[in-house]
Design a protein around this motif. Structure first.
Motif, PDB file in Angstrom:
ATOM      1  N   ASP A 110       0.806  -1.220   0.000  1.00 15.40           N
ATOM      2  CA  ASP A 110       0.000   0.000   0.000  1.00 15.40           C
ATOM      3  C   ASP A 110       0.837   1.266   0.000  1.00 15.40           C
ATOM      4  OD1 ASP A 110      -2.225  -1.588   0.040  1.00 15.40           O
ATOM      5  OD2 ASP A 110      -2.534  -1.434   2.205  1.00 15.40           O
ATOM      6  N   LEU A 144       0.087   4.866  -1.901  1.00 12.76           N
ATOM      7  CA  LEU A 144      -1.342   5.069  -2.115  1.00 12.76           C
ATOM      8  C   LEU A 144      -1.851   6.082  -1.091  1.00 12.76           C
ATOM      9  CD1 LEU A 144      -2.714   1.437  -2.617  1.00 12.76           C
ATOM     10  CD2 LEU A 144      -2.134   3.103  -4.377  1.00 12.76           C
ATOM     11  N   GLN A 172      -7.385   5.907  -1.386  1.00 11.45           N
ATOM     12  CA  GLN A 172      -7.071   4.812  -2.307  1.00 11.45           C
ATOM     13  C   GLN A 172      -6.877   3.495  -1.571  1.00 11.45           C
ATOM     14  OE1 GLN A 172      -3.634   6.651  -4.137  1.00 11.45           O
ATOM     15  NE2 GLN A 172      -4.768   7.172  -5.999  1.00 11.45           N
ATOM     16  N   VAL A 173      -6.239   3.563  -0.392  1.00 11.04           N
ATOM     17  CA  VAL A 173      -6.018   2.344   0.388  1.00 11.04           C
ATOM     18  C   VAL A 173      -7.348   1.753   0.826  1.00 11.04           C
ATOM     19  CG1 VAL A 173      -5.088   1.409   2.529  1.00 11.04           C
ATOM     20  CG2 VAL A 173      -3.725   3.006   1.183  1.00 11.04           C
ATOM     21  N   LYS A 231      -9.155   0.245  -2.025  1.00 22.04           N
ATOM     22  CA  LYS A 231      -8.486  -0.965  -2.498  1.00 22.04           C
ATOM     23  C   LYS A 231      -9.060  -2.202  -1.833  1.00 22.04           C
ATOM     24  CE  LYS A 231      -4.016  -3.336  -2.263  1.00 22.04           C
ATOM     25  NZ  LYS A 231      -2.580  -3.243  -1.900  1.00 22.04           N
TER      26      LYS A 231
END
Length: 340
Positions: A21, A24, A28-29, A32
């Motif tokens: 990760d 990011l 975004q994490v 995801k």
């Protein structure tokens, strides 16, 4: 926090493998891992613009019954609550257990470096003129009120780590009506009686040294987030005097601000929301000796929990591989006593 960067320099050559990760963003994490996420901008009464991230529900439930706010420590940010990834990081765990989870970001940190009129670089003196007192009475108060307005709830659950505990004490003592907006608090490494703090640098360095190489780059990406020197000085005054009180500006300025040559104490008798404290045996910032003081002064302490493992430290509340079983399950159990 210069010592932190010295530690990072010392450990830098060991960062061989990358965390998946790394690089990011927080949003975004979370995306995801297929969790829903929102980002909200909260304007404080004194003009700071704070970002708060929200995970409104977990992977298998879309109608959470309760709201929880997670508050980072000094030098931290919202990322602290997702570092271990799902399902063990507290933000994901609580979302999966039916909570509408909000992540706090205090002024000056990674996500909250804006103000209506001040620039953190061009107006450094004015922008950074705050300690954790202002974070408590402005940032935390306005964040809680914003969340309750959005969610249409009357009260929420609160989890704080380190400085996140300090601002809870300050908010509830300075603005007692906020107690009614907190169902219960879980305070990890509660920080107030810092006169009992031993030297922390070597201890913390040892903990960083022992972390797995793959997770360290991900941590370093977000830690430490920026802070004001006044935050550090305020803690330093507590350590030096042994007194948990407002910022000491010197006799002349104190007289103007407080109508007294000495800063007033924070009144723990006004901290009335049900509280659980969690601490380890090897945490220099929240020792068992400090926990004894909370037992004496907090009127509604409902859980006094020392983590039952030797060597448990300040960062372990966020990074220990078995933190779910050791602490996070206990938090959820505590909160279950106060759910609707």
């Amino acid at each position: 926090m210069r010592w932190f960067f010295v530690l990072i320099f010392m450990l830098g050559n060991e960062f061989v493998h990358l965390h998946p990760d790394e690089n990011l963003s927080l949003i975004q994490v979370i995306k995801k891992y297929n969790y829903p996420v929102e980002e909200h901008v909260i304007e404080t009464a004194d003009g700071y613009l704070l970002k708060a991230q929200r995970i409104p529900h977990g992977l298998r439930n879309s109608k959470p019954k309760e709201v929880a706010l997670l508050a980072h420590g000094m030098g931290g940010s919202a990322e602290n609550w997702i570092l271990l990834g799902p399902p063990d990081s507290l933000a994901y765990l609580m979302a999966d257990r039916g909570y509408d989870v909000w992540l706090f970001n205090s002024r000056g940190t990674l996500h909250s470096r804006k103000h209506k009129t001040l620039d953190p670089n061009r107006n450094r003196k004015q922008f950074w003129n705050f300690s954790w007192h202002e974070i408590a009475v402005y940032d935390l108060v306005d964040t809680v009120n914003y969340i309750l307005n959005v969610t249409k709830k009357e009260a929420l659950f609160y989890v704080g780590h380190s400085q996140g505990t300090t601002i809870s004490f300050v908010m509830q003592s300075e603005i007692p009506e906020m107690n009614d907006k907190i169902k219960a608090t879980a305070l990890l490494a509660p920080s107030a009686f810092l006169q009992y703090t031993p030297s922390a640098i070597v201890t913390l360095g040892a903990r960083l040294k022992g972390l797995g190489e793959t997770v360290l780059p991900f941590i370093i990406q977000y830690t430490p987030s920026s802070m004001s020197t006044k935050q550090v000085w305020h803690y330093g005054q507590v350590v030096e005097t042994g007194e948990f009180k407002k910022y000491d500006y010197g006799k002349k300025t104190n007289l103007k601000r407080y109508n007294s040559t000495k800063p007033p104490f924070y009144d723990f008798s006004k901290v009335k929301a049900p509280m659980g404290i969690f601490y380890g045996d090897s945490d220099p910032f929240a020792t068992p000796r400090m926990a004894e003081e909370f037992v004496k002064v907090v009127p509604n302490l409902v859980l006094n929990y020392q983590v039952p493992i030797r060597g448990f430290n300040h960062l372990d509340f966020l990074l220990a591989h078995n933190i779910k079983e050791l602490v996070y399950d206990k938090i959820c159990e505590l909160f279950s006593n106060y759910t609707s």
